[in-house]
Motif scaffolding. Structure first.
Motif, PDB file in Angstrom:
ATOM      1  N   ALA A  56    -100.874   5.488  -4.676  1.00 39.94           N
ATOM      2  CA  ALA A  56    -100.260   4.258  -5.187  1.00 39.94           C
ATOM      3  C   ALA A  56    -101.051   3.041  -4.716  1.00 39.94           C
ATOM      4  CB  ALA A  56     -98.806   4.169  -4.744  1.00 39.94           C
ATOM      5  N   PHE A  57    -101.486   3.033  -3.463  1.00 43.92           N
ATOM      6  CA  PHE A  57    -102.282   1.927  -2.937  1.00 43.92           C
ATOM      7  C   PHE A  57    -103.603   1.797  -3.696  1.00 43.92           C
ATOM      8  CE2 PHE A  57    -105.874   0.823  -0.181  1.00 43.92           C
ATOM      9  CZ  PHE A  57    -105.580  -0.528   0.022  1.00 43.92           C
ATOM     10  N   ARG A  59    -104.335   2.844  -6.736  1.00 47.23           N
ATOM     11  CA  ARG A  59    -104.065   2.352  -8.104  1.00 47.23           C
ATOM     12  C   ARG A  59    -103.853   0.847  -8.074  1.00 47.23           C
ATOM     13  NH1 ARG A  59    -101.072   7.040  -8.445  1.00 47.23           N
ATOM     14  NH2 ARG A  59     -99.146   5.931  -8.026  1.00 47.23           N
ATOM     15  N   PHE A  60    -103.101   0.341  -7.103  1.00 50.26           N
ATOM     16  CA  PHE A  60    -102.859  -1.090  -6.984  1.00 50.26           C
ATOM     17  C   PHE A  60    -104.163  -1.835  -6.706  1.00 50.26           C
ATOM     18  CE2 PHE A  60    -102.085  -4.779  -4.265  1.00 50.26           C
ATOM     19  CZ  PHE A  60    -101.275  -5.535  -5.090  1.00 50.26           C
ATOM     20  N   ALA A  61    -104.966  -1.308  -5.782  1.00 50.27           N
ATOM     21  CA  ALA A  61    -106.202  -1.980  -5.368  1.00 50.27           C
ATOM     22  C   ALA A  61    -107.220  -2.088  -6.502  1.00 50.27           C
ATOM     23  CB  ALA A  61    -106.829  -1.253  -4.176  1.00 50.27           C
ATOM     24  N   GLY A  63    -106.338  -2.097  -9.669  1.00 49.17           N
ATOM     25  CA  GLY A  63    -105.682  -2.771 -10.785  1.00 49.17           C
ATOM     26  C   GLY A  63    -105.324  -1.863 -11.938  1.00 49.17           C
ATOM     27  N   ARG A  64    -104.975  -0.619 -11.645  1.00 45.87           N
ATOM     28  CA  ARG A  64    -104.592   0.297 -12.730  1.00 45.87           C
ATOM     29  C   ARG A  64    -103.201   0.802 -12.535  1.00 45.87           C
ATOM     30  NH1 ARG A  64    -110.322   3.284 -13.002  1.00 45.87           N
ATOM     31  NH2 ARG A  64    -111.349   1.589 -14.019  1.00 45.87           N
TER      32      ARG A  64
END
Length: 64
Positions: A56-57, A59-61, A63-64
């Motif tokens: 999850a981190f 994906r966030f980092a 931008g997806r």
């Protein structure tokens, strides 16, 4: 604690990290957990997150 949990961690730095001694993180992967530490102070406490939390981190980092 199982034998696998007490085994030493194998740490690595990103291939994007240079050898200039800058601000780098190191990671170690175990079944079900990702361990992260400051490469400048490896004796300091590490952060441990589940593989799901790490995904999850990331994906966030990115931008997806």
């Amino acid at each position: 604690m199982s034998t696998a949990e007490s085994a030493p961690l194998t740490w690595f730095k990103s291939s994007y990290s240079g050898n200039e001694g800058g601000e780098c993180l190191e990671a170690a992967v175990t079944p079900g957990a990702i361990h992260v530490r400051d490469s400048k102070v490896p004796a300091r406490a590490e952060l441990t997150v589940s593989a799901t939390e790490w995904a999850a981190f990331v994906r966030f980092a990115v931008g997806r």
